[in-house]
Design a protein around this motif. Structure first.
Motif, PDB file in Angstrom:
ATOM      1  N   UNK A  17      30.475  44.583  11.242  1.00 25.14           N
ATOM      2  CA  UNK A  17      31.413  45.054  10.557  1.00 25.14           C
ATOM      3  C   UNK A  17      31.767  46.289  10.837  1.00 25.14           C
ATOM      4  N   UNK A  18      30.387  46.770  11.603  1.00 24.65           N
ATOM      5  CA  UNK A  18      29.835  48.259  11.822  1.00 24.65           C
ATOM      6  C   UNK A  18      29.640  48.640  13.059  1.00 24.65           C
ATOM      7  N   UNK A  19      30.425  47.677  14.153  1.00 23.18           N
ATOM      8  CA  UNK A  19      30.626  47.928  15.455  1.00 23.18           C
ATOM      9  C   UNK A  19      31.240  48.819  15.997  1.00 23.18           C
ATOM     10  N   UNK A  20      32.001  49.389  14.912  1.00 27.90           N
ATOM     11  CA  UNK A  20      32.561  50.627  15.619  1.00 27.90           C
ATOM     12  C   UNK A  20      32.090  51.812  15.103  1.00 27.90           C
ATOM     13  N   UNK A  21      30.367  52.252  14.107  1.00 30.54           N
ATOM     14  CA  UNK A  21      30.071  52.591  13.992  1.00 30.54           C
ATOM     15  C   UNK A  21      30.872  52.854  12.214  1.00 30.54           C
ATOM     16  N   UNK A  22      31.624  52.212  11.817  1.00 32.83           N
ATOM     17  CA  UNK A  22      31.870  52.057  10.557  1.00 32.83           C
ATOM     18  C   UNK A  22      32.791  54.462  10.072  1.00 32.83           C
TER      19      UNK A  22
END
Length: 66
Positions: free
Chosen positions: A37-42
């Protein structure tokens, strides 16, 4: 932002996980990995620092921040 980890370059130094523990971790082999769920850097402001901290430049960031 898109985060790409070059697994062929990563040496498992763990600097990314130290700099941005909410985004990066190390897999069972000790290499850099993204948390689910952090693939976009969050939106973590430390993602860029984590990429800079990598001693072998295995982390590449692209696209808009945030």
């Amino acid at each position: 932002m898109h985060i790409d980890i070059d697994k062929d370059v990563c040496i498992g130094a763990g600097q990314c996980a130290l700099a941005a523990p909410g985004v990066f971790t190390q897999d069972d082999d000790g290499f850099s990995a993204l948390l689910p769920g952090r693939e976009d850097g969050a939106g973590d402001p430390m993602v860029r620092e984590a990429a800079r901290a990598c001693p072998v430049s295995a982390i590449r960031l692209s696209g808009p921040a945030g």
